[in-house]
Design an enzyme around this catalytic site. Structure first.
Site, PDB file in Angstrom:
ATOM      1  N   HIS A 155      -4.753  -8.899  -6.076  1.00  0.00           N
ATOM      2  CA  HIS A 155      -3.910  -8.462  -7.199  1.00  0.00           C
ATOM      3  C   HIS A 155      -3.794  -6.936  -7.235  1.00  0.00           C
ATOM      4  CE1 HIS A 155      -4.512 -12.584  -8.791  1.00  0.00           C
ATOM      5  NE2 HIS A 155      -5.738 -12.403  -8.369  1.00  0.00           N
ATOM      6  N   SER A 276      11.870  15.312   3.109  1.00  0.00           N
ATOM      7  CA  SER A 276      12.877  15.323   2.056  1.00  0.00           C
ATOM      8  C   SER A 276      13.746  16.552   2.245  1.00  0.00           C
ATOM      9  CB  SER A 276      12.188  15.364   0.696  1.00  0.00           C
ATOM     10  OG  SER A 276      13.055  15.921  -0.273  1.00  0.00           O
ATOM     11  N   LYS A 282       7.174  16.795   1.067  1.00  0.00           N
ATOM     12  CA  LYS A 282       7.223  15.342   1.241  1.00  0.00           C
ATOM     13  C   LYS A 282       6.972  14.901   2.671  1.00  0.00           C
ATOM     14  CE  LYS A 282       8.931  12.737  -1.573  1.00  0.00           C
ATOM     15  NZ  LYS A 282       8.416  11.765  -2.496  1.00  0.00           N
ATOM     16  N   GLU A 289       9.693   1.641   4.787  1.00  0.00           N
ATOM     17  CA  GLU A 289      10.602   1.129   3.763  1.00  0.00           C
ATOM     18  C   GLU A 289      11.736   0.339   4.409  1.00  0.00           C
ATOM     19  OE1 GLU A 289      11.512   4.666   1.516  1.00  0.00           O
ATOM     20  OE2 GLU A 289       9.389   4.940   1.078  1.00  0.00           O
TER      21      GLU A 289
END
Ligand code: ARG
Length: 459
Positions: A155, A276, A282, A289
């Site tokens: 979880h 970025s 970044k 993704e």
């Protein structure tokens, strides 16, 4: 004029052509289409339908057509609606009327089903190779981190200590099942429709067994009506891709989480991270993704195609032409995802110190319950007692290991000085040495079994 134009007084409408034509994508089947036609020409000769010199002329012509495709000199004509008509049209141009004998007893229905099965069989082989690379990368990385203890989660909450090796290997086994799925899909694929004709079979005395074998199939199809419309093999492969992508997506999700500075368990190599355009600090894991994102599209290809299949009446229907773009897209996507995931794993840095720093004592709550169980308490009561210990420790703002023995004994008289031994993360993992557990000893055996499987598979 199209190859089937005899019955028609007028040529097809332009808009219809844009909808109907499939050459834009099914030209990817050219090698399989020509291999199928060469085998079929030989089968026609063996059946006495073609004279030997006619078959030789056709075979030579087909090879020439393939060479034109390979050299990119093939000129598409307006009437070439699909790869099958394009090849046949060009064959007849090259070898003359004898080329028109090739399609005797054959239909594009058994032809396309044969071509696409052949294409799918080699696609499976390519995919299996890519999968194997990823499995190897996981095993190699796991081998270096057998003793690297990290928090395991359920979880997304801290649960019990595991090791980085055990985490990585969990994905090896998912991919092993994917490999199995591909192998069993390939077995069902290796059935040859050629000779089924349009739907009813062929009146020619073609030896379908040797025709099937000559193309690398295991056997001919059993029922001509089923053979021309069976696209189970496409759905099988779409499913195998979608589920494999779901596994990649889950691994990607872990990598995204664990590379977040809040965890800092791992870092990705520069070559597999992105920046970025605005925020200089970044380091994003865009490729991960994309693993997650493209999985949605692979699932879409599967569910879209199942929807295409579900209402089809018997026999071939043009709906079936929808099989190709879906499968091409899924395969193409998989062959982009897998090598990037393999390279990401190979170049992944695992930060054992950050993993160790994240080990909180609540991960040992089960071990504390097990301690009471060893002292004779039924597990359910031990679970309850440790719950009370956790609550009391929170009240006192203490870690479990800081709890005074008197406090523990007030909850259960079974607690004794040796309870201190329960607060050892490495020990917690090491105990889980039963088959398949996270203990380094068990993981070493797991790796040996994984390597055995990899060695048994052909390169
Ligand atoms: N392009 C068609 C397909 O991909 C080939 C079969 C056409 N058969 C027919 N009867 N129109 O399915």
């Amino acid at each position: 004029m199209s190859l089937w134009g005899g019955r028609f007084a007028e040529p097809s409408d332009e808009d219809l052509r844009r909808l109907n034509d499939s050459i834009g994508f099914d030209r990817a089947l050219v090698a399989e289409d020509i291999a199928g036609s060469i085998a079929y020409a030989k089968a026609l000769a063996a059946a006495g339908v073609l004279a030997t010199d006619e078959a030789s002329a056709i075979v030579a012509g087909l090879k020439q057509v393939l060479a034109e495709f390979d050299k990119d000199t093939f000129t598409r004509m307006p009437a070439d609606e699909d790869i099958h008509t394009a090849v046949e049209r060009r064959l007849i141009e090259l070898v003359g009327d004898v080329g028109g004998k090739l399609h005797t007893g054959r239909s594009r229905n058994d032809q396309v089903a044969t071509d696409f099965r052949l294409w799918s069989m080699s696609a499976v082989d390519r995919l299996a190779g890519d999968l194997r690379q990823l499995q190897r990368a996981l095993v190699a990385k796991a081998e270096q981190h057998i003793d690297c203890v990290m928090p395991g989660y359920t979880h997304m909450q801290p649960a019990q200590p595991i090791t980085a090796a055990h985490w990585l290997l969990s994905f090896f086994w998912m991919l092993e099942r994917d490999t199995d799925r591909l192998a069993s899909a390939r077995e069902r694929m290796a059935v040859c429709p050629l000779g089924a004709g349009a739907l009813a079979g062929t009146p020619l005395s073609i030896d379908r067994h040797s025709l099937a074998n000559s193309l690398g199939f295991a056997r001919p199809s059993e029922n001509s009506l089923d053979a021309v419309s069976d696209r189970d093999f496409v759905a099988d492969l779409l499913y195998a891709c979608a589920l494999c992508a779901a596994h990649l997506s889950r691994l990607a999700e872990d990598i995204l989480n664990y590379s977040n500075p809040a965890f800092a368990f791992i870092s990705l190599d520069d070559r597999y991270s992105t920046g970025s355009s605005l925020m200089p600090q970044k380091r994003n894991a865009d490729p991960m993704e994309l693993m997650r994102g493209k999985t949605g599209r692979l699932i879409g290809n599967l569910s879209g195609f199942l929807a295409t299949l579900k209402g089809l009446p018997s026999g071939y229907n043009k709906d079936l032409q929808e099989d190709k773009e879906a499968l091409f897209d899924s395969l193409d996507t998989m062959t982009r995802l897998l090598p990037v995931m393999s390279a990401t794993i190979r170049s992944l840095q695992i930060h054992a110190d950050a993993m160790a720093a994240a080990l909180t004592e609540d991960l040992l709550a089960t071990d504390l319950a097990d301690y009471l169980v060893r002292k004779g308490l039924p597990f359910r009561q031990a679970h309850h007692a440790v719950g009370a210990v956790l609550r009391r420790a929170a009240e006192l703002s203490l870690d479990l290991s800081e709890m005074p023995l008197a406090e523990l004994q007030a909850i259960s008289p079974l607690f004794a000085a040796d309870v201190a031994d329960a607060f050892d993360f490495a020990q917690s993992v090491a105990q889980r040495r039963a088959y398949g557990g996270a203990a380094p000893d068990a993981v070493r055996e797991q790796i040996a079994r994984a390597k055995q499987l990899l060695a048994g598979q052909n390169e």
